[in-house]
Enzyme design. Structure first.
Site, PDB file in Angstrom:
ATOM      1  N   ASP A  30       6.965  23.110  -5.969  1.00  0.00           N
ATOM      2  CA  ASP A  30       8.256  23.608  -6.444  1.00  0.00           C
ATOM      3  C   ASP A  30       9.378  22.879  -5.698  1.00  0.00           C
ATOM      4  OD1 ASP A  30       9.202  26.540  -7.905  1.00  0.00           O
ATOM      5  OD2 ASP A  30      10.653  25.464  -6.673  1.00  0.00           O
ATOM      6  N   ILE A  31      10.406  22.478  -6.440  1.00  0.00           N
ATOM      7  CA  ILE A  31      11.496  21.695  -5.867  1.00  0.00           C
ATOM      8  C   ILE A  31      12.377  22.530  -4.918  1.00  0.00           C
ATOM      9  CG2 ILE A  31      13.285  22.039  -7.636  1.00  0.00           C
ATOM     10  CD1 ILE A  31      13.566  18.974  -7.756  1.00  0.00           C
ATOM     11  N   ASN A  86       6.894  34.697 -14.080  1.00  0.00           N
ATOM     12  CA  ASN A  86       8.088  35.356 -14.607  1.00  0.00           C
ATOM     13  C   ASN A  86       8.206  35.219 -16.124  1.00  0.00           C
ATOM     14  OD1 ASN A  86       9.146  36.221 -12.070  1.00  0.00           O
ATOM     15  ND2 ASN A  86       9.796  34.126 -11.657  1.00  0.00           N
ATOM     16  N   GLN A  91      12.844  34.505 -16.098  1.00  0.00           N
ATOM     17  CA  GLN A  91      12.170  33.200 -16.251  1.00  0.00           C
ATOM     18  C   GLN A  91      13.226  32.133 -16.496  1.00  0.00           C
ATOM     19  OE1 GLN A  91       9.351  32.923 -19.531  1.00  0.00           O
ATOM     20  NE2 GLN A  91       8.625  30.925 -18.870  1.00  0.00           N
ATOM     21  N   GLU A  92      13.351  31.245 -15.494  1.00  0.00           N
ATOM     22  CA  GLU A  92      14.378  30.199 -15.569  1.00  0.00           C
ATOM     23  C   GLU A  92      13.909  29.044 -16.463  1.00  0.00           C
ATOM     24  OE1 GLU A  92      15.806  26.781 -12.502  1.00  0.00           O
ATOM     25  OE2 GLU A  92      15.309  28.721 -11.621  1.00  0.00           O
ATOM     26  N   HIS A  97       4.596  29.022 -16.348  1.00  0.00           N
ATOM     27  CA  HIS A  97       4.183  28.513 -15.042  1.00  0.00           C
ATOM     28  C   HIS A  97       3.769  29.652 -14.140  1.00  0.00           C
ATOM     29  CE1 HIS A  97       8.548  29.030 -15.136  1.00  0.00           C
ATOM     30  NE2 HIS A  97       8.474  29.387 -13.868  1.00  0.00           N
ATOM     31  N   HIS A  99       3.452  30.674 -10.242  1.00  0.00           N
ATOM     32  CA  HIS A  99       3.848  30.310  -8.873  1.00  0.00           C
ATOM     33  C   HIS A  99       2.712  30.694  -7.923  1.00  0.00           C
ATOM     34  CE1 HIS A  99       8.374  30.125  -9.563  1.00  0.00           C
ATOM     35  NE2 HIS A  99       8.011  30.840 -10.615  1.00  0.00           N
TER      36      HIS A  99
HETATM   37  P1  AMP Z   1      11.044  30.736 -12.837  1.00  0.00           P
HETATM   38  O1  AMP Z   1      11.258  30.156 -14.211  1.00  0.00           O
HETATM   39  O2  AMP Z   1      12.167  31.622 -12.406  1.00  0.00           O
HETATM   40  O3  AMP Z   1       9.707  31.405 -12.693  1.00  0.00           O
HETATM   41  O4  AMP Z   1      11.032  29.554 -11.787  1.00  0.00           O
HETATM   42  C1  AMP Z   1      11.198  28.214 -12.116  1.00  0.00           C
HETATM   43  C2  AMP Z   1      10.861  27.418 -10.891  1.00  0.00           C
HETATM   44  O5  AMP Z   1      10.827  26.054 -11.237  1.00  0.00           O
HETATM   45  C3  AMP Z   1      11.848  27.572  -9.728  1.00  0.00           C
HETATM   46  O6  AMP Z   1      11.155  28.024  -8.574  1.00  0.00           O
HETATM   47  C4  AMP Z   1      12.411  26.154  -9.552  1.00  0.00           C
HETATM   48  O7  AMP Z   1      12.660  25.829  -8.203  1.00  0.00           O
HETATM   49  C5  AMP Z   1      11.309  25.305 -10.149  1.00  0.00           C
HETATM   50  N1  AMP Z   1      11.732  24.010 -10.672  1.00  0.00           N
HETATM   51  C6  AMP Z   1      12.741  23.761 -11.533  1.00  0.00           C
HETATM   52  N2  AMP Z   1      12.834  22.441 -11.800  1.00  0.00           N
HETATM   53  C7  AMP Z   1      11.842  21.851 -11.088  1.00  0.00           C
HETATM   54  C8  AMP Z   1      11.412  20.492 -10.938  1.00  0.00           C
HETATM   55  N3  AMP Z   1      12.023  19.477 -11.576  1.00  0.00           N
HETATM   56  N4  AMP Z   1      10.374  20.237 -10.111  1.00  0.00           N
HETATM   57  C9  AMP Z   1       9.755  21.254  -9.450  1.00  0.00           C
HETATM   58  N5  AMP Z   1      10.103  22.546  -9.570  1.00  0.00           N
HETATM   59  C10 AMP Z   1      11.141  22.840 -10.369  1.00  0.00           C
END
Ligand code: AMP
Ligand code: ZN
Length: 121
Positions: A30-31, A86, A91-92, A97, A99
């Site tokens: 994760d970034i 999420n 969910q961003e 995905h 975690h």
């Molecule tokens: P979520 O959708 O809230 O479950 O989390 C999305 C996750 O993706 C977050 O923890 C971000 O830090 C991660 N993320 C977003 N863009 C990237 C990327 N380019 N490389 C790695 N992780 C990413």
């Protein structure tokens, strides 16, 4: 899925710190990690979330989660793990995905680059 950032990672159009890959899934760091070794596992096929992902893809994800947990355990020696997935407003990124978040009793201060050097094969 032209706009999907995780589809772009799968296609190699944007960089990622890859840890594991097979025909079905990809795992990478994760970034913005919650803790050192915070890893994401994604299906190579685009499925939005838990409601839409087929069961066989979930099996592929969980099998690789076991592989990744063993590797993180061996290389980083955390004190525990949380698995988080999420959906909906929390969910961003709208590509399924999982975690894998190592938990440490004592706070670990390592950059993603340092961690990648330790975990990558
Ligand atoms: P979520 O959708 O809230 O479950 O989390 C999305 C996750 O993706 C977050 O923890 C971000 O830090 C991660 N993320 C977003 N863009 C990237 C990327 N380019 N490389 C790695 N992780 C990413
Ligand atoms: Zn996608």
């Amino acid at each position: 899925m032209e706009e999907c950032i995780f589809c772009k990672i799968i296609k190699g159009e944007i960089p990622s710190k890859k840890l594991y890959e097979d025909e079905h899934v990809l795992a990478f760091l994760d970034i913005h990690p919650e803790s050192p070794g915070h890893t994401l596992i994604i299906p190579k096929e685009h499925h939005k979330d838990m409601f839409l992902i087929p069961e066989n893809e979930l099996t592929n994800i969980m099998k690789s989660a076991k592989v990744m947990m063993n590797r993180l355990e061996e290389k980083l020696h955390p004190d525990g793990f949380r698995l988080v997935q999420n959906n909906g407003i929390v969910q961003e990124v709208k590509h399924f995905h999982l975690h894998i978040i190592p938990v440490y009793q004592e706070k670990e201060e390592k950059t993603v680059e340092e961690i990648y050097e330790i975990i990558k094969k």
